[in-house]
Design a protein around this motif. Structure first.
Motif, PDB file in Angstrom:
ATOM      1  N   GLU A 169       0.451  -9.536  23.762  1.00  0.00           N
ATOM      2  CA  GLU A 169      -0.610 -10.176  24.539  1.00  0.00           C
ATOM      3  C   GLU A 169      -1.881  -9.345  24.520  1.00  0.00           C
ATOM      4  N   PHE A 170      -1.744  -8.038  24.624  1.00  0.00           N
ATOM      5  CA  PHE A 170      -2.925  -7.179  24.602  1.00  0.00           C
ATOM      6  C   PHE A 170      -3.551  -7.126  23.212  1.00  0.00           C
ATOM      7  N   MET A 171      -2.726  -7.124  22.180  1.00  0.00           N
ATOM      8  CA  MET A 171      -3.271  -7.087  20.822  1.00  0.00           C
ATOM      9  C   MET A 171      -4.017  -8.370  20.490  1.00  0.00           C
ATOM     10  N   GLY A 172      -3.628  -9.463  21.113  1.00  0.00           N
ATOM     11  CA  GLY A 172      -4.351 -10.704  20.895  1.00  0.00           C
ATOM     12  C   GLY A 172      -5.764 -10.670  21.437  1.00  0.00           C
ATOM     13  N   GLN A 173      -6.061  -9.709  22.344  1.00  0.00           N
ATOM     14  CA  GLN A 173      -7.396  -9.590  22.917  1.00  0.00           C
ATOM     15  C   GLN A 173      -8.305  -8.669  22.115  1.00  0.00           C
ATOM     16  N   VAL A 174      -7.752  -7.959  21.122  1.00  0.00           N
ATOM     17  CA  VAL A 174      -8.586  -7.081  20.296  1.00  0.00           C
ATOM     18  C   VAL A 174      -9.523  -7.949  19.454  1.00  0.00           C
ATOM     19  N   PRO A 175     -10.824  -7.703  19.493  1.00  0.00           N
ATOM     20  CA  PRO A 175     -11.770  -8.540  18.729  1.00  0.00           C
ATOM     21  C   PRO A 175     -11.446  -8.549  17.237  1.00  0.00           C
ATOM     22  N   SER A 176     -11.404  -9.735  16.667  1.00  0.00           N
ATOM     23  CA  SER A 176     -11.104  -9.846  15.242  1.00  0.00           C
ATOM     24  C   SER A 176     -12.216  -9.268  14.380  1.00  0.00           C
TER      25      SER A 176
END
Length: 285
Positions: A169-176
């Motif tokens: 879930e946290f990695m999904g918030q890292v800006p692409s």
């Protein structure tokens, strides 16, 4: 400006906020009082413990006999070492494999992605103790009974589902954009993961570390079943030697419990800032 400032002092506090704070204070006292009682009575004589367990140690009741008995036994220090090795090794592999699996599930889209997430979520809902008999049979076949390796393997399997779900879930918030910029610079996926993504999710890693560290350190079930020998006992299992069928050495038990609490509190203090950041980040997601 003065009128606004004075009005802010006169405005009453909402009853809901008062209720929330009182509830939190009550929960804090409920959680800390047993720990405080253990510490207080560990510095008292046996008679003083039973005469008034809620009293603070005085000059007449103060005694270090419990700590003398515990520290005087070399095997107790070995039990602490076993617990430390098992806990640190389990945390290392849980954070390493959990973060890498979370990176794969959150970054790449492939057939079966959702089913894998459901599988790991199912691992959180089903207690690993339900498979104790099968785990014991497997460890016997692998000749890993009475080894610390058996405990590490079980705890890694126990902690991975929760770690993967939180970290994904946290990695999904890292800006692409950050990851795409790194790829444009020719950085491979492993370096992107370790040098770009991992530093950004340190609060989540600290959260996972605390949530998995405490159950591993306090566990009595699997050390009792998989590693009951004298050389592989953990501190939670080693304390049981002071508990007899007809008599219990309460001074030694309380002293052992007090010493066993110290490493957990220390590690929590080290991770507390990152833990709070991780929890608040998840709250405002």
């Amino acid at each position: 400006m003065a009128t606004t400032h004075s009005l802010s002092k006169v405005l009453p506090v909402a009853p809901s906020r008062v209720f929330v704070h009182l509830t939190l204070i009550g929960y804090l006292l409920l959680a800390l009082l047993p720990i405080l009682l253990v510490f207080m009575n560990s510095f008292k004589s046996r008679d003083a413990i039973f005469d008034d367990p809620l009293a603070w140690p005085t000059a007449e009741t103060f005694s270090l006999i419990g700590y003398t008995k515990v520290l005087g036994r070399s095997d107790v220090l070995m039990y602490f070492g076993n617990s430390f090795i098992v806990t640190m090794a389990s945390l290392f592999f849980i954070l390493l494999f959990g973060s890498m699996a979370a990176w794969g599930l959150s970054e790449y889209r492939f057939r079966g992605n959702r089913w894998l997430k459901f599988f790991f979520a199912f691992g959180i809902m089903v207690p690993i103790r339900l498979g104790t008999v099968s785990i014991l049979q497997l460890m016997v076949e692998l000749n890993l009974v009475n080894t610390l390796t058996a405990l590490v393997l079980v705890y890694v399997a126990q902690g991975l589902p929760l770690a993967i779900m939180i970290l994904s879930e946290f990695m999904g918030q890292v800006p692409s954009e950050l990851k795409d910029a790194a790829r444009c610079d020719g950085i491979d996926e492993f370096r992107i993961f370790f040098q770009v993504v991992v530093p950004l999710i340190r609060p989540a890693i600290a959260t996972v570390a605390v949530f998995t560290m405490v159950p591993i350190w306090n566990d009595l079930w699997f050390p009792l079943i998989l590693a009951p020998s004298d050389k592989t006992q953990t501190i939670t299992l080693g304390i049981q030697q002071f508990v007899g069928q007809y008599a219990t050495d309460w001074n030694a038990v309380l002293a052992s419990l007090s010493l066993a609490i110290v490493p957990v509190v220390t590690l929590y203090a080290l991770f507390s800032r990152q833990l709070i950041r991780g929890i608040t980040a998840g709250a405002v997601k």
